[in-house]
Design an enzyme around this catalytic site. Structure first.
Site, PDB file in Angstrom:
ATOM      1  N   GLY A  21      34.017   9.564  20.050  1.00  0.00           N
ATOM      2  CA  GLY A  21      33.083  10.584  19.232  1.00  0.00           C
ATOM      3  C   GLY A  21      33.633  11.121  18.044  1.00  0.00           C
ATOM      4  O   GLY A  21      34.732  10.721  17.791  1.00  0.00           O
ATOM      5  N   ALA A  26      36.717  16.291  13.199  1.00  0.00           N
ATOM      6  CA  ALA A  26      37.648  15.254  13.973  1.00  0.00           C
ATOM      7  C   ALA A  26      36.849  14.063  14.603  1.00  0.00           C
ATOM      8  O   ALA A  26      35.742  14.285  14.528  1.00  0.00           O
ATOM      9  CB  ALA A  26      38.367  16.070  15.035  1.00  0.00           C
ATOM     10  N   THR A  27      37.594  13.199  14.688  1.00  0.00           N
ATOM     11  CA  THR A  27      37.427  12.006  15.376  1.00  0.00           C
ATOM     12  C   THR A  27      38.086  11.681  16.662  1.00  0.00           C
ATOM     13  O   THR A  27      39.390  11.818  16.602  1.00  0.00           O
ATOM     14  CB  THR A  27      37.033  10.790  14.584  1.00  0.00           C
ATOM     15  OG1 THR A  27      36.216  11.076  13.447  1.00  0.00           O
ATOM     16  CG2 THR A  27      36.338   9.551  15.175  1.00  0.00           C
ATOM     17  N   VAL A  28      37.380  11.325  17.761  1.00  0.00           N
ATOM     18  CA  VAL A  28      38.366  10.857  19.082  1.00  0.00           C
ATOM     19  C   VAL A  28      38.200   9.588  19.359  1.00  0.00           C
ATOM     20  O   VAL A  28      36.988   8.831  19.348  1.00  0.00           O
ATOM     21  CB  VAL A  28      37.713  11.722  20.385  1.00  0.00           C
ATOM     22  CG1 VAL A  28      38.621  11.550  21.096  1.00  0.00           C
ATOM     23  CG2 VAL A  28      37.843  13.327  19.604  1.00  0.00           C
ATOM     24  N   LYS A  45      42.708  12.566  19.401  1.00  0.00           N
ATOM     25  CA  LYS A  45      41.802  13.662  18.545  1.00  0.00           C
ATOM     26  C   LYS A  45      42.541  13.598  17.000  1.00  0.00           C
ATOM     27  O   LYS A  45      43.553  14.221  16.806  1.00  0.00           O
ATOM     28  CB  LYS A  45      41.468  15.096  19.108  1.00  0.00           C
ATOM     29  CG  LYS A  45      40.757  15.776  18.206  1.00  0.00           C
ATOM     30  CD  LYS A  45      40.532  17.406  19.094  1.00  0.00           C
ATOM     31  CE  LYS A  45      39.345  18.013  18.378  1.00  0.00           C
ATOM     32  NZ  LYS A  45      39.040  19.338  19.021  1.00  0.00           N
ATOM     33  N   ASP A 138      32.549  28.173  23.498  1.00  0.00           N
ATOM     34  CA  ASP A 138      31.711  26.889  23.145  1.00  0.00           C
ATOM     35  C   ASP A 138      31.463  26.158  24.525  1.00  0.00           C
ATOM     36  O   ASP A 138      31.777  24.841  24.325  1.00  0.00           O
ATOM     37  CB  ASP A 138      32.445  26.214  21.947  1.00  0.00           C
ATOM     38  CG  ASP A 138      31.443  25.086  21.455  1.00  0.00           C
ATOM     39  OD1 ASP A 138      30.183  25.351  21.770  1.00  0.00           O
ATOM     40  OD2 ASP A 138      31.930  24.167  20.772  1.00  0.00           O
TER      41      ASP A 138
END
Length: 462
Positions: A21, A26-28, A45, A138
């Protein structure tokens, strides 16, 4: 992210396999360690430094601080963090079941008993955060990960907006509007209770398939938030009173009227005391041993209460157990304890009617065929009485007494003999009463022969 300046993340000693995702910063990736013998699967991450501003850097540092501080079975674990010229890498626990949002979409609506187990896991994690004075800010299905698709364990993730609540200086929008508390959307002062509202929305969506204020635009959402219309819980699927009560407590627009954290953690629908865990089976076993001891000692009321308390721990223990054979064995034990608890409730009930006595005698005579058959005949006799078939009832009572009186003389002085004696005494009285009634009914009544003469004022009886 500006794709022209994007650099592919690379981390020494790790192999990246697939992208799980991506977000604004960020990109995981799913990855595994090169040197690990068992190829440990992890999530990495990757935060590109060039996309960070002052606020996002502060949020990232706080996220790292919180994840290093909080070690809990329902909070995703941070193993390590590293950096290079282009990225900061958070090396984290991998959860193979996706997120709760995908799970809800696949099921459309989740059964209440499963939702309750999920809520217990979320609540236990939030309690640890609350104890450390941390607010997630969140909470939403996308930030709640599942360890697997089979009997998933939930893990709260993504603490990018989290705060130590006493440090709130400015009140800005944080998180996703659909799960955001009204006081935050309306730019009012807010505190940790925003997490309780988010939990209410997650609970509602899990049960009914969509959020309570599902909207196409932020303007529509604000209009629904500002409306004075009460939040209604759908009639279908049917939910328990405890569940409804909690939903109404969580989804209060006014945070002052919203349920408190203390009342939330203690709520009977949350019931953290009986959350499935490794502690449930030892607690259940300890209590059931006391129940058996009380049962043998003849303290039936205490034994029934203890069996019931043990069952409250056995049920979550079944849910927690992954081994199917052990799970099946636990179910069998729980069924036996449930049956015994129900029997003891009847046996400990004060005998005020012959029916009470008969119910208790039936439970204590399962090993005696003569008494069992006699009890069945008593029920048949009662049915015959009800239908005014008194001779049939009398014949049945007479046969029952002929069978029970010899047994009564051989019984040892126990609770069963006491009940048997009481029942025989009642049947003797009842049979005699019916015999008298039947004998009266058999008397032929000679109707007088009345002759009426023409004179209306006189009559003669022959």
């Amino acid at each position: 992210i500006n794709k022209t300046t994007y650099v592919t993340p690379k981390l020494k000693d790790f192999v990246f396999t697939e992208k799980l995702g991506s977000g604004t910063y960020a990109t995981v990736y799913k990855a595994y360690r090169k040197s690990c013998e068992h190829r440990q699967v992890i999530a990495v991450k990757c935060i590109q430094k060039s996309n960070l501003n002052r606020v996002s850097i502060e949020n990232l540092l706080l996220e790292i601080e919180i994840l290093k501080q909080i070690k809990h079975e329902h909070v995703v674990e941070l193993f390590d963090f590293q950096w290079d010229d282009s990225f900061i890498y958070l090396i984290m626990e991998y959860c193979g079941g996706g997120d709760l949002s995908g799970f809800i979409q696949s099921k459309r609506m989740i059964p209440e008993y499963t939702v309750r187990r999920f809520l217990q896991q979320i609540a236990s994690a939030v309690k640890v955060l609350h104890d450390h004075n941390i607010s997630h800010m969140d909470l939403k299905p996308q930030n709640i990960l599942l360890t697997s698709n089979y009997q998933p364990v939930l893990k709260i993730a993504d603490f990018g907006f989290a705060q130590h609540i006493e440090s709130v200086q400015e009140y800005s929008l944080r998180g996703s509007p659909l799960y955001m508390a009204p006081e935050m959307i309306l730019m009012k002062k807010y505190d940790a209770k925003v997490d309780l509202w988010s939990i209410g929305v997650i609970l509602y969506e899990s049960l009914f398939g969509e959020a309570p204020f599902a909207s196409r635009t932020l303007e529509d959402l604000e209009a629904k938030i500002q409306s004075q219309d009460p939040i209604l819980v759908p009639r279908t699927p049917q939910t328990s009173n405890d569940c409804k009560n909690l939903l109404y407590g969580l989804l209060r627009r006014d945070p002052d009227q919203r349920i408190s954290f203390e009342d939330f953690f203690a709520h009977p629908f949350v019931d953290l005391e009986h959350k499935p865990s490794q502690d449930c089976l030892p607690k259940a076993t300890e209590i059931v041993m006391s129940a058996v001891a009380s049962d043998r000692a003849g303290d039936l009321a205490k034994a029934a209460k203890l069996y019931s308390e043990a069952i409250e721990y056995f049920v979550p223990a079944i849910y927690y157990e992954n081994d199917q054979l052990k799970k099946a064995a636990l179910r069998t034990r729980v069924t036996e304890y449930c049956n015994r608890a129900e029997q003891l409730k009847i046996l400990s009930k004060p005998v005020t009617t012959p029916t009470d006595s008969l119910e208790q005698l039936k439970l204590l005579s399962e090993d005696n065929q003569v008494i069992t058959e006699a009890i069945q005949m008593i029920f048949e006799a009662r049915k015959a009485e009800k239908n005014d078939k008194f001779q049939q009832a009398l014949d049945l009572y007479t046969e029952v007494l002929g069978n029970l009186i010899p047994i009564l003389g051989k019984e040892k002085p126990t609770r069963r003999k006491e009940l048997l004696h009481s029942q025989v005494q009642f049947l003797l009285t009842r049979a005699e009463s019916i015999r008298s009634y039947v004998s009266v009914q058999e008397i032929e009544i000679q109707q007088p022969n009345v002759q009426v003469e023409n004179k209306p004022t006189k009559c003669s009886i022959s």
